[in-house]
Scaffold this active site. Structure first.
Site, PDB file in Angstrom:
ATOM      1  N   CYS A  31       0.737  -1.231   0.022  1.00 12.98           N
ATOM      2  CA  CYS A  31       0.074   0.126  -0.017  1.00 12.98           C
ATOM      3  C   CYS A  31       0.897   1.261   0.038  1.00 12.98           C
ATOM      4  O   CYS A  31       2.093   1.229   0.591  1.00 12.98           O
ATOM      5  CB  CYS A  31      -0.823   0.196   1.346  1.00 12.98           C
ATOM      6  SG  CYS A  31      -1.838  -1.465   1.617  1.00 12.98           S
ATOM      7  N   LYS A  76       6.145  -4.567  -4.209  1.00 11.39           N
ATOM      8  CA  LYS A  76       7.597  -4.343  -4.195  1.00 11.39           C
ATOM      9  C   LYS A  76       8.263  -4.295  -2.892  1.00 11.39           C
ATOM     10  O   LYS A  76       9.173  -4.905  -2.503  1.00 11.39           O
ATOM     11  CB  LYS A  76       8.137  -3.116  -4.552  1.00 11.39           C
ATOM     12  CG  LYS A  76       9.575  -2.646  -4.923  1.00 11.39           C
ATOM     13  CD  LYS A  76      10.277  -3.431  -5.658  1.00 11.39           C
ATOM     14  CE  LYS A  76      11.707  -3.248  -5.610  1.00 11.39           C
ATOM     15  NZ  LYS A  76      12.455  -4.483  -6.250  1.00 11.39           N
ATOM     16  N   GLU A  79       8.458 -15.616 -10.522  1.00  8.69           N
ATOM     17  CA  GLU A  79       7.436 -14.206 -10.159  1.00  8.69           C
ATOM     18  C   GLU A  79       7.161 -13.301 -11.256  1.00  8.69           C
ATOM     19  O   GLU A  79       6.234 -12.947 -11.216  1.00  8.69           O
ATOM     20  CB  GLU A  79       8.438 -13.463  -9.082  1.00  8.69           C
ATOM     21  CG  GLU A  79       9.646 -12.600  -9.245  1.00  8.69           C
ATOM     22  CD  GLU A  79      10.189 -12.134  -8.236  1.00  8.69           C
ATOM     23  OE1 GLU A  79       9.510 -11.788  -7.640  1.00  8.69           O
ATOM     24  OE2 GLU A  79      11.319 -11.771  -8.405  1.00  8.69           O
ATOM     25  N   ASN A  89      -1.984   2.228   5.981  1.00 13.39           N
ATOM     26  CA  ASN A  89      -0.989   0.924   5.364  1.00 13.39           C
ATOM     27  C   ASN A  89      -0.702   0.312   6.830  1.00 13.39           C
ATOM     28  O   ASN A  89      -0.483   0.755   7.725  1.00 13.39           O
ATOM     29  CB  ASN A  89       0.323   1.356   5.266  1.00 13.39           C
ATOM     30  CG  ASN A  89       0.157   2.033   3.770  1.00 13.39           C
ATOM     31  OD1 ASN A  89      -0.707   2.087   3.154  1.00 13.39           O
ATOM     32  ND2 ASN A  89       1.390   2.773   3.188  1.00 13.39           N
ATOM     33  N   GLY A  90      -0.654  -1.199   6.715  1.00 16.76           N
ATOM     34  CA  GLY A  90      -0.436  -1.925   7.699  1.00 16.76           C
ATOM     35  C   GLY A  90      -1.600  -2.901   8.108  1.00 16.76           C
ATOM     36  O   GLY A  90      -2.638  -2.824   7.488  1.00 16.76           O
ATOM     37  N   LYS A 148      13.103 -15.632  -9.929  1.00 12.05           N
ATOM     38  CA  LYS A 148      13.279 -14.577 -10.987  1.00 12.05           C
ATOM     39  C   LYS A 148      11.916 -15.024 -12.253  1.00 12.05           C
ATOM     40  O   LYS A 148      11.012 -14.238 -12.410  1.00 12.05           O
ATOM     41  CB  LYS A 148      14.147 -14.224 -11.589  1.00 12.05           C
ATOM     42  CG  LYS A 148      15.327 -13.313 -10.882  1.00 12.05           C
ATOM     43  CD  LYS A 148      14.851 -12.098 -10.760  1.00 12.05           C
ATOM     44  CE  LYS A 148      14.069 -11.757  -9.451  1.00 12.05           C
ATOM     45  NZ  LYS A 148      14.622 -11.715  -8.326  1.00 12.05           N
ATOM     46  N   HIS A 193      17.875 -37.206  -5.846  1.00 14.05           N
ATOM     47  CA  HIS A 193      17.350 -37.525  -4.557  1.00 14.05           C
ATOM     48  C   HIS A 193      15.649 -37.063  -4.885  1.00 14.05           C
ATOM     49  O   HIS A 193      14.827 -37.032  -3.856  1.00 14.05           O
ATOM     50  CB  HIS A 193      17.724 -37.047  -3.418  1.00 14.05           C
ATOM     51  CG  HIS A 193      19.044 -37.331  -3.179  1.00 14.05           C
ATOM     52  ND1 HIS A 193      19.503 -38.657  -2.706  1.00 14.05           N
ATOM     53  CD2 HIS A 193      20.147 -36.820  -3.390  1.00 14.05           C
ATOM     54  CE1 HIS A 193      20.841 -38.750  -2.537  1.00 14.05           C
ATOM     55  NE2 HIS A 193      21.303 -37.503  -3.277  1.00 14.05           N
ATOM     56  N   ARG A 250       5.116  -0.264  -6.302  1.00  9.88           N
ATOM     57  CA  ARG A 250       4.974  -1.236  -4.821  1.00  9.88           C
ATOM     58  C   ARG A 250       4.020  -2.435  -5.074  1.00  9.88           C
ATOM     59  O   ARG A 250       4.023  -3.187  -4.212  1.00  9.88           O
ATOM     60  CB  ARG A 250       4.727  -0.250  -3.758  1.00  9.88           C
ATOM     61  CG  ARG A 250       5.757   0.714  -3.423  1.00  9.88           C
ATOM     62  CD  ARG A 250       5.203   1.744  -2.537  1.00  9.88           C
ATOM     63  NE  ARG A 250       4.983   1.215  -1.245  1.00  9.88           N
ATOM     64  CZ  ARG A 250       5.855   1.337  -0.110  1.00  9.88           C
ATOM     65  NH1 ARG A 250       7.082   1.760  -0.303  1.00  9.88           N
ATOM     66  NH2 ARG A 250       5.299   0.848   1.026  1.00  9.88           N
ATOM     67  N   GLU A 298      17.641 -18.213  -6.922  1.00  9.56           N
ATOM     68  CA  GLU A 298      17.341 -16.789  -7.362  1.00  9.56           C
ATOM     69  C   GLU A 298      16.932 -16.939  -8.757  1.00  9.56           C
ATOM     70  O   GLU A 298      15.889 -16.333  -9.170  1.00  9.56           O
ATOM     71  CB  GLU A 298      18.556 -15.894  -7.338  1.00  9.56           C
ATOM     72  CG  GLU A 298      18.538 -14.691  -7.793  1.00  9.56           C
ATOM     73  CD  GLU A 298      17.219 -13.755  -7.120  1.00  9.56           C
ATOM     74  OE1 GLU A 298      16.718 -14.184  -6.164  1.00  9.56           O
ATOM     75  OE2 GLU A 298      17.118 -12.953  -7.662  1.00  9.56           O
ATOM     76  N   TRP A 354      -3.337  -2.782  -1.437  1.00  5.99           N
ATOM     77  CA  TRP A 354      -2.972  -3.855  -1.722  1.00  5.99           C
ATOM     78  C   TRP A 354      -3.702  -4.698  -0.531  1.00  5.99           C
ATOM     79  O   TRP A 354      -3.324  -4.737   0.494  1.00  5.99           O
ATOM     80  CB  TRP A 354      -1.278  -4.220  -1.440  1.00  5.99           C
ATOM     81  CG  TRP A 354      -1.053  -5.271  -2.138  1.00  5.99           C
ATOM     82  CD1 TRP A 354      -0.732  -5.991  -3.276  1.00  5.99           C
ATOM     83  CD2 TRP A 354      -0.632  -6.886  -1.306  1.00  5.99           C
ATOM     84  NE1 TRP A 354      -0.388  -7.222  -3.457  1.00  5.99           N
ATOM     85  CE2 TRP A 354      -0.096  -7.749  -2.189  1.00  5.99           C
ATOM     86  CE3 TRP A 354      -0.598  -7.034  -0.029  1.00  5.99           C
ATOM     87  CZ2 TRP A 354      -0.046  -8.920  -1.742  1.00  5.99           C
ATOM     88  CZ3 TRP A 354      -0.304  -8.191   0.441  1.00  5.99           C
ATOM     89  CH2 TRP A 354       0.141  -9.260  -0.328  1.00  5.99           C
TER      90      TRP A 354
HETATM   91  C1  AGP Z   1      12.432 -10.428  -5.242  1.00  6.93           C
HETATM   92  O1  AGP Z   1      12.398 -10.176  -6.840  1.00  6.93           O
HETATM   93  C2  AGP Z   1      11.210 -10.391  -4.670  1.00  6.93           C
HETATM   94  N1  AGP Z   1      10.110  -9.441  -5.286  1.00  6.93           N
HETATM   95  C3  AGP Z   1      11.309 -10.458  -3.040  1.00  6.93           C
HETATM   96  O2  AGP Z   1      11.516 -11.589  -2.913  1.00  6.93           O
HETATM   97  C4  AGP Z   1      11.973  -9.527  -2.303  1.00  6.93           C
HETATM   98  O3  AGP Z   1      13.387  -9.700  -2.448  1.00  6.93           O
HETATM   99  C5  AGP Z   1      11.765  -9.678  -0.814  1.00  6.93           C
HETATM  100  O4  AGP Z   1      10.319  -9.311  -0.676  1.00  6.93           O
HETATM  101  C6  AGP Z   1      12.352  -8.859   0.193  1.00  6.93           C
HETATM  102  O5  AGP Z   1      12.384  -7.596   0.140  1.00  6.93           O
HETATM  103  P1  AGP Z   1      13.454  -6.553   0.751  1.00  6.93           P
HETATM  104  O6  AGP Z   1      14.846  -6.773   0.079  1.00  6.93           O
HETATM  105  O7  AGP Z   1      12.996  -5.228   0.377  1.00  6.93           O
HETATM  106  O8  AGP Z   1      13.418  -6.872   2.238  1.00  6.93           O
END
Ligand code: AGP
Length: 610
Positions: A2, A605, A490, A100-101, A487, A506, A27, A483, A74
């Site tokens: 948010c 974000k 997501e 927010n929160g 990527k 395994h 975000r 990673e 959000w």
């Molecule tokens: C990464 O591509 C993500 N969108 C997500 O996993 C992100 O790394 C995670 O939410 C942590 O965020 P931060 O580094 O701002 O704490």
């Protein structure tokens, strides 16, 4: 997640709120809304959908004001729809707020308010706040005090902005566990959940701390704690330019951020390498250097991509420092009553510096007396400010939801920390100098990898409709496999899993057939022969192999179906290079599927709720 913006001053508030909300779109959100005060009345415009949709609704209404608040939501409580979109108000509609929160005790508060005769329109936790403030205003309190009294009954987190037609010349902002900043202007003031929403107007800002509530007018502001204690706040300057926030000619922020990595890594290194001494210099760690050198254990905690960088750092710390290192998801760490002992140092890694789980994990560790080190990109962010010491990664603003340049900068900073501590321990000057030289070559090597863009795009074309992917790596490149898989899933919504290459036998090997692409991160290092055997095992089962290999590796071409060659470097720095083709592969696959790579579905974000 948010976003909040607010304005009070002499200008038309609508374009200021809309521009601010657009800057916060990255975000992630599902609905948007504003409230402005017009002729002594509150006017709320909100809906499910994008800020551009909100903008046309606001234009159609043709109402204007010099005070207003705006929000991108959000969903956490209640589905994304018109009713649940913020702002929310009390029954008379004269107290309006955005939040927010999460209000954790909202059920208890709601029941009590219902017994007092209040009715609720939405499914949100936020609406209780509007009624609660109403309760205290009806008892004769002014808005500023009523908000503080209401917040003293609240458990949970909030970034909050409130306006009321009963007191049309003030804007109230409050913060606990969700960032909020005041932008200080000339006869006008701003609020935002992120400085990017207000830097076109002012660079003078005041960061609210947890438990603080601000009363803001066009002329100034004052801050008190929820418990009524007056607080004096420092105005600081933000050094962010608009260009840094814009796409700079690229189609998407994500591509811009991938392509920026030669500079972002250089920025992480800038002023931090000492060739003659074969070491690095990190001002933010100077006051804790002795404690780090003699630490008995390191714990690294983070979420998502930042957690992956912690996994790479574990290899660095254990190879060069011989300090036992554990890496843990922040969400697990915070709730399992972690054992923290004298001699432990805990690193909290976060691009945004605002991730709720990582921040809460740090507060828990602080309560237990641990030495807390923040590794953040967000300057002035909560984790950066609340940690004992830390290092900024200086990657610059990362807007694309998928983290790319922050990851390579996090790895760069961890390698700098490793060099610094190793030289204080038992690394020789000669070895230190070799590493410094390797650091210096990184930006040029990244540039070379980025030149492979079209080759990677061709490979993406072949695999854009594939439903599953496996990513395999060993040692330093096992976290890179995780990673790469993250990527891809997501932004392209393709199911992808990362594994240590040998672990494949395994279980995951059962998935391999002629339709399964397997991405191997197979640079020439001490695990090269082993990983070659793993590639053979996949080929024997007719799997399709895409190999990320070292430039001079001709052997790989005889077994892999596709290979992407990267320059060689020392093992510790390899992940900074090997991850880049994986970022590009995910990017091009998602683009070819016609997806919104900067704002993938369901993702935010900055995850400021747990
Ligand atoms: C990464 O591509 C993500 N969108 C997500 O996993 C992100 O790394 C995670 O939410 C942590 O965020 P931060 O580094 O701002 O704490």
């Amino acid at each position: 997640m948010c976003g909040i913006v607010g304005y009070i001053g002499y200008r038309d508030t609508n374009p200021i709120l809309i521009e601010g909300l657009k800057r916060l779109e990255y975000r992630g959100y599902d609905s948007a809304g504003v409230c402005i005060l017009v002729d002594g009345e509150t006017v709320i415009v909100k809906d499910k959908g994008k800020v551009s949709h909100l903008e046309s609704l606001l234009d159609a209404k043709n109402v204007h004001s010099t005070i207003g608040i705006g929000h991108t939501r959000w969903a956490t409580h209640g589905e994304p729809n018109f009713v649940n979109a913020h702002p929310h108000s009390n029954e008379e509609g004269d107290i309006v707020l955005i939040h927010n929160g999460i209000i954790e005790n909202f059920n208890t508060l709601k029941k009590s308010l219902i017994t007092q005769g209040y009715t609720f329109k939405s499914d949100t936790d936020t609406e209780v706040l509007a009624h609660l403030i109403d309760v205290f205003m009806k008892k004769g309190n002014k808005l500023f005090r009523a908000v503080r009294l209401a917040l003293s009954e609240v458990e949970g987190t909030y970034g909050l902005a409130v306006i009321s037609s009963r007191e049309p010349n003030i804007l109230i902002a409050a913060r606990k566990g969700s960032p909020l900043v005041i932008g200080v202007g000339d006869k006008e003031n701003f609020i935002a959940s992120d400085v990017s929403a207000l830097i076109t107007h002012t660079k003078q800002v005041v960061y609210l701390d947890d438990g603080e509530v601000a009363e803001i007018t066009a002329e100034g502001f004052r801050v008190k704690t929820v418990q009524d204690e007056e607080i004096s706040k420092e105005v600081t300057e933000v050094f962010l330019t608009l260009e840094e926030l814009d796409r700079g000619g690229y189609d998407t922020f994500m591509l811009k951020e991938i392509m920026e990595q030669p500079e972002s890594v250089l920025n992480s290194l800038r002023g931090r390498l000492l060739l003659d001494e074969g070491t690095s210099k990190l001002g933010g760690l100077e006051n804790v250097l002795d404690k780090l050198v003699t630490a008995k254990r390191f714990i690294l905690t983070a979420c998502g991509t930042s957690w992956h960088s912690g996994l790479v750092a574990e290899y660095m710390f254990e190879q060069y420092l011989r300090i036992p290192t554990e890496v843990e998801y922040a969400s697990e760490f915070r709730y399992r009553n972690p054992i923290i002992e004298p001699g432990d140092a805990i690193f909290f890694i976060s691009q945004s510096g605002e991730t709720a789980d990582t921040l809460a994990a740090m507060h828990e560790a602080k309560r237990k007396g641990a030495l807390c080190i923040g590794i953040c990109n967000g300057v002035g962010s909560s984790i950066a400010r609340d940690s004992d010491s830390g290092v900024y990664i200086h990657a610059g603003p990362e807007i694309g939801v998928a983290s790319t340049k922050a990851f390579t900068s996090q790895l760069t900073v961890f390698a700098l920390i490793t060099l610094l501590l190793a030289r204080k321990k038992d690394m020789s000057l000669a070895d230190g100098k070799i590493i410094v030289e390797e650091f210096k070559l990184l930006p040029g090597k990244i540039k070379k990898i980025l030149e492979l863009r079209s080759r990677i795009e061709e490979i993406a074309e072949v695999f854009k409709d594939t439903p599953n992917f496996l990513y395999l790596g060993r040692g330093y490149n096992f976290p890179v496999a995780l990673e790469g898989a993250l990527k891809l899933k997501e932004i392209s919504y393709i199911h992808a899993e990362g594994y240590p290459a040998a672990e494949m036998k395994h279980g995951p090997i059962a998935l391999v057939d002629k339709n399964m692409p397997v991405v191997f991160i197979a640079p020439k290092d001490s695990t090269y022969d082993k990983i070659n055997s793993n590639i053979q095992e996949i080929k024997a089962r007719k799997g399709i192999v895409i190999a990320i290999a070292t430039e001079d590796d001709d052997r790989i071409d005889t077994i892999a179906d596709y290979s992407i060659k990267i320059p060689g470097t020392i093992r510790m720095l390899t992940p900074i290079l090997s991850v880049i083709p994986l970022q590009l592969l995910a990017y091009f696959i998602a683009k070819k599927k016609g997806l919104n790579v900067d704002q993938p579905r369901n993702l935010a974000k900055s995850v400021t709720v747990e």
